[in-house]
Design an enzyme around this catalytic site. Structure first.
Site, PDB file in Angstrom:
ATOM      1  N   HIS A  87      45.561  47.632  46.669  1.00  0.00           N
ATOM      2  CA  HIS A  87      46.039  46.525  47.500  1.00  0.00           C
ATOM      3  C   HIS A  87      47.153  45.770  46.776  1.00  0.00           C
ATOM      4  O   HIS A  87      47.147  45.653  45.546  1.00  0.00           O
ATOM      5  CB  HIS A  87      44.888  45.576  47.859  1.00  0.00           C
ATOM      6  N   ASP A 110      48.088  42.740  46.214  1.00  0.00           N
ATOM      7  CA  ASP A 110      47.909  41.615  45.300  1.00  0.00           C
ATOM      8  C   ASP A 110      47.425  42.055  43.924  1.00  0.00           C
ATOM      9  O   ASP A 110      47.310  41.227  43.016  1.00  0.00           O
ATOM     10  CB  ASP A 110      46.953  40.573  45.898  1.00  0.00           C
ATOM     11  N   HIS A 111      47.190  43.360  43.744  1.00  0.00           N
ATOM     12  CA  HIS A 111      46.759  43.888  42.451  1.00  0.00           C
ATOM     13  C   HIS A 111      47.790  44.829  41.820  1.00  0.00           C
ATOM     14  O   HIS A 111      47.627  45.214  40.668  1.00  0.00           O
ATOM     15  CB  HIS A 111      45.426  44.619  42.595  1.00  0.00           C
ATOM     16  N   HIS A 169      34.564  48.477  48.959  1.00  0.00           N
ATOM     17  CA  HIS A 169      35.696  47.717  49.471  1.00  0.00           C
ATOM     18  C   HIS A 169      36.337  48.496  50.607  1.00  0.00           C
ATOM     19  O   HIS A 169      35.946  49.632  50.905  1.00  0.00           O
ATOM     20  CB  HIS A 169      36.693  47.462  48.334  1.00  0.00           C
ATOM     21  N   HIS A 211      39.521  35.902  41.676  1.00  0.00           N
ATOM     22  CA  HIS A 211      39.908  36.318  43.023  1.00  0.00           C
ATOM     23  C   HIS A 211      39.468  35.252  44.036  1.00  0.00           C
ATOM     24  O   HIS A 211      38.838  35.549  45.052  1.00  0.00           O
ATOM     25  CB  HIS A 211      39.305  37.687  43.357  1.00  0.00           C
TER      26      HIS A 211
END
Length: 308
Positions: free
Chosen positions: A65, A67-68, A141, A271
């Site tokens: 993803h 944001d990582h 996830h 997070h």
């Protein structure tokens, strides 16, 4: 050994939190840093620290993803001009990471002046990284997301110099020779080296989660048990277990209840959703025990030996 938070937010950055990036500082142990996840603006965050990019030799990506990972291409490019020339780098991560980086560099005309190797990880993998054992666990996830468990080797006990002097061996280079052998001879007598050593100190164990729902099975909890530090997401801080589950994330109290079944030294929540203002985070944090805390950007945690 230290754990440093470069970004503690979820999804998108807020005014007080960048998205997720961590540093496991093992400079004292092996003169390196391990980078875990690479959020957007990572290279800027590093500029606000004393971290030298050339000492980052391994990158661990929990999942793909944005944001990582959106900070990874910029970091790789900057490292080339910040002392990294000729110094190899290994990037560990899920399938598709290498393809994405290669496409990004190809379309942007970017080039590196150091060798880069990609290690594609899978559930159940266990491998050596600079003397540390790294174990991989698939989490729960929306896409494949992984837990990385870093285990440091045990440190041999120090020599009992008083006992060596008692048998007539004075300090000097011979002490190093004795410590590296199973037995040694002095004045015709063979001694067992173990009788002249203090007990070894346990290596430290650090478990860092990618995004996940709460995982409840025994094998997972057994893997975490005995960790000196567990880093777990808490996208939801305030009693929204059903919503967290729906969106493949975790709620803080649900995590605490799950981990109450095992022993650990410290627990760090990260997070954190940008829906929570500083006051809400502070109120939740006040209810936590001394060994549990909510992370914030540039938080640094020392992980001593024997902390669990």
């Amino acid at each position: 050994m230290k754990f440093k938070v470069l970004g503690s937010g979820a999804g998108i950055p807020s005014r007080t939190r960048n998205t997720q990036s961590f540093i496991l500082d093992v400079v004292e142990e092996i003169n390196q840093y391990f980078l875990i996840d690479a959020s957007e603006a990572l290279q800027h965050r590093i500029l606000d620290t004393t971290i030298r990019p050339s000492k980052i030799r391994h990158v661990f990506i929990t999942h793909l993803h944005g944001d990582h990972i959106f900070g990874l291409p910029g970091f790789l490019s900057s490292r080339a001009h910040q002392g990294g020339e000729g110094i190899p780098l290994v990037v560990h991560g899920p399938p598709g990471l290498e393809e994405w980086i290669e496409a990004t560099f190809r379309t942007s005309g970017s080039h590196l002046n150091y060798p880069i190797q990609f290690n594609e990880v899978a559930d159940g993998d266990s491998f050596d990284v600079e003397g540390f054992t790294v174990t991989i666990r698939l989490l729960d996830h929306a896409i494949d997301s992984f837990l990385y468990v870093f285990e440091e080797p045990d440190k041999p006990g120090a020599l009992k110099s008083d006992k060596l002097r008692d048998i007539g061996i004075s300090p000097g280079p011979v002490y190093k020779e004795i410590k590296s052998s199973e037995t040694f001879r002095h004045e015709g007598i063979v001694y067992r080296t173990g009788d002249f050593l203090n007990p070894p100190s346990d290596g430290r164990k650090i478990a860092v989660h990618g995004d996940t729902r709460v995982v409840r099975d025994k094998a997972y909890l057994d893997l975490l048990d005995g960790s000196d530090l567990i880093v777990h997401e808490a996208t939801y801080l305030h009693g929204e277990q059903e919503k967290a589950h729906l969106y493949y994330h975790s709620e803080i109290n649900d995590v605490l209840l799950n981990l109450s079944q095992i022993s650990y030294g410290q627990l760090l929540f990260s997070h954190i959703s940008n829906r929570y203002d500083a006051e809400m985070v502070h109120l939740v944090g006040e209810q936590l025990s001394d060994d549990v805390r909510i992370g914030h950007d540039f938080l640094e945690i020392t992980i001593p030996r024997g902390s669990r």
